[in-house]
Design an enzyme around this catalytic site. Structure first.
Site, PDB file in Angstrom:
ATOM      1  N   ALA A  18      -3.866 -12.714   9.080  1.00  0.00           N
ATOM      2  CA  ALA A  18      -5.093 -13.249   9.676  1.00  0.00           C
ATOM      3  C   ALA A  18      -6.269 -12.895   8.781  1.00  0.00           C
ATOM      4  O   ALA A  18      -6.526 -11.717   8.542  1.00  0.00           O
ATOM      5  CB  ALA A  18      -5.302 -12.674  11.074  1.00  0.00           C
ATOM      6  N   VAL A  19      -6.920 -13.914   8.269  1.00  0.00           N
ATOM      7  CA  VAL A  19      -8.128 -13.692   7.481  1.00  0.00           C
ATOM      8  C   VAL A  19      -9.292 -14.250   8.291  1.00  0.00           C
ATOM      9  O   VAL A  19      -9.301 -15.433   8.659  1.00  0.00           O
ATOM     10  CB  VAL A  19      -8.043 -14.363   6.093  1.00  0.00           C
ATOM     11  N   GLU A  39      -1.374  -9.579  -0.270  1.00  0.00           N
ATOM     12  CA  GLU A  39      -0.084  -9.005  -0.697  1.00  0.00           C
ATOM     13  C   GLU A  39       1.123  -9.782  -0.156  1.00  0.00           C
ATOM     14  O   GLU A  39       2.265  -9.457  -0.508  1.00  0.00           O
ATOM     15  CB  GLU A  39       0.020  -7.541  -0.270  1.00  0.00           C
ATOM     16  N   PHE A  62      -3.580  -5.752   8.014  1.00  0.00           N
ATOM     17  CA  PHE A  62      -5.001  -6.061   8.200  1.00  0.00           C
ATOM     18  C   PHE A  62      -5.128  -6.966   9.430  1.00  0.00           C
ATOM     19  O   PHE A  62      -4.399  -7.945   9.579  1.00  0.00           O
ATOM     20  CB  PHE A  62      -5.526  -6.802   6.957  1.00  0.00           C
ATOM     21  N   THR A  96     -15.051 -10.795   6.324  1.00  0.00           N
ATOM     22  CA  THR A  96     -14.459 -10.862   4.998  1.00  0.00           C
ATOM     23  C   THR A  96     -15.390 -11.509   3.993  1.00  0.00           C
ATOM     24  O   THR A  96     -15.443 -12.736   3.903  1.00  0.00           O
ATOM     25  CB  THR A  96     -13.143 -11.678   5.032  1.00  0.00           C
ATOM     26  N   ARG A 150      -5.451 -18.444  18.608  1.00  0.00           N
ATOM     27  CA  ARG A 150      -4.263 -18.962  17.910  1.00  0.00           C
ATOM     28  C   ARG A 150      -3.113 -17.954  17.895  1.00  0.00           C
ATOM     29  O   ARG A 150      -2.081 -18.195  17.290  1.00  0.00           O
ATOM     30  CB  ARG A 150      -4.646 -19.328  16.474  1.00  0.00           C
ATOM     31  N   HIS A 181     -14.965 -11.749   0.867  1.00  0.00           N
ATOM     32  CA  HIS A 181     -14.180 -12.530  -0.096  1.00  0.00           C
ATOM     33  C   HIS A 181     -13.130 -13.391   0.626  1.00  0.00           C
ATOM     34  O   HIS A 181     -12.035 -13.616   0.138  1.00  0.00           O
ATOM     35  CB  HIS A 181     -13.560 -11.628  -1.164  1.00  0.00           C
TER      36      HIS A 181
HETATM   37  N1  INI Z   1      -6.790  -9.108   4.350  1.00  0.00           N
HETATM   38  C1  INI Z   1      -6.428  -9.796   5.432  1.00  0.00           C
HETATM   39  O1  INI Z   1      -5.226 -10.009   5.649  1.00  0.00           O
HETATM   40  N2  INI Z   1      -7.366 -10.283   6.283  1.00  0.00           N
HETATM   41  C2  INI Z   1      -8.696 -10.078   6.080  1.00  0.00           C
HETATM   42  O2  INI Z   1      -9.506 -10.563   6.905  1.00  0.00           O
HETATM   43  C3  INI Z   1      -9.086  -9.316   4.959  1.00  0.00           C
HETATM   44  N3  INI Z   1     -10.480  -9.010   4.733  1.00  0.00           N
HETATM   45  O3  INI Z   1     -11.275  -9.078   5.671  1.00  0.00           O
HETATM   46  O4  INI Z   1     -10.859  -8.626   3.641  1.00  0.00           O
HETATM   47  C4  INI Z   1      -8.107  -8.849   4.075  1.00  0.00           C
HETATM   48  N4  INI Z   1      -8.455  -8.158   2.982  1.00  0.00           N
HETATM   49  C5  INI Z   1      -7.518  -7.331   2.255  1.00  0.00           C
HETATM   50  C6  INI Z   1      -6.759  -8.090   1.179  1.00  0.00           C
HETATM   51  O5  INI Z   1      -5.808  -8.971   1.755  1.00  0.00           O
HETATM   52  C7  INI Z   1      -6.007  -7.112   0.312  1.00  0.00           C
HETATM   53  O6  INI Z   1      -5.115  -6.368   1.074  1.00  0.00           O
HETATM   54  C8  INI Z   1      -6.959  -6.152  -0.428  1.00  0.00           C
HETATM   55  O7  INI Z   1      -7.937  -6.864  -1.143  1.00  0.00           O
HETATM   56  C9  INI Z   1      -6.194  -5.230  -1.386  1.00  0.00           C
HETATM   57  O8  INI Z   1      -5.480  -5.969  -2.386  1.00  0.00           O
END
Ligand code: INI
Length: 159
Positions: A83-84, A61, A25, A89, A130, A91
């Site tokens: 990276a979130v 994960e 992601f 996002t 970053r 959530h």
């Molecule tokens: N996962 C990320 O690593 N970064 C994000 O910004 C993100 N967003 O935007 O939702 C994200 N979502 C997926 C999450 O980590 C899981 O893979 C998913 O919910 C399935 O379990």
């Protein structure tokens, strides 16, 4: 000053087997963190053959895969990268909290140094900053922290 015993980790990665667990992601950003971590390790003596990159779907994960490999006795250290980005996002808080908590738990339970390179930013621009732009490369910083901690733990094991 007093002459006290001080234990410090040397930043020498020679002979170290390292796993980099990285989320797909936001791969545009995370790929640069991975590059930064590998570059740091190799410049500090690691062999590229001893570095394994393991891709997971998202930051959520990261902990479970870190846990699985932490218990295998193969790697001296792990670097967790992701990276979130708040903007994209809904959530955001959940993913950040669970990924961070999970990685910390694995590290403590397995006594495994895990470099924490999870970017949590408000927007893509801050993430890019970053990941090798103005604000350094958090992948390289996570690699440095993991390496130093591995070397400290080797010494505290023996008194
Ligand atoms: N996962 C990320 O690593 N970064 C994000 O910004 C993100 N967003 O935007 O939702 C994200 N979502 C997926 C999450 O980590 C899981 O893979 C998913 O919910 C399935 O379990």
């Amino acid at each position: 000053m007093y002459a006290v015993k001080t234990i410090e980790g040397q930043l020498n990665a020679q002979g170290l087997k390292v796993a980099i667990v990285a989320s797909r992601f936001n791969d545009f950003v995370v790929g640069r963190l991975v590059d930064g971590a590998i570059d740091y390790l190799v410049r500090h003596g690691a062999s590229a053959d001893d570095i394994t990159v393991i891709k997971v779907p998202g930051a959520f994960e990261l902990p479970v895969v870190c846990k699985k490999i932490a218990g295998q006795g193969i790697y001296s250290g792990i670097i967790a990268l992701g990276a979130v980005i708040r903007g994209s996002t809904p959530h955001f808080d959940v993913v950040c909290a669970e990924a961070s908590k999970g990685i910390a738990q694995v590290s403590l339970q397995a006594l495994m140094p895990i470099g924490f390179g999870l970017l949590t930013t408000d927007n893509l621009e801050q993430a890019i900053e970053r990941a090798g732009a103005h604000a350094g490369n958090k992948g390289a910083e996570a690699a440095a922290a993991m390496l130093e901690t591995v070397r400290v733990m080797e010494q505290v094991q023996h008194g």
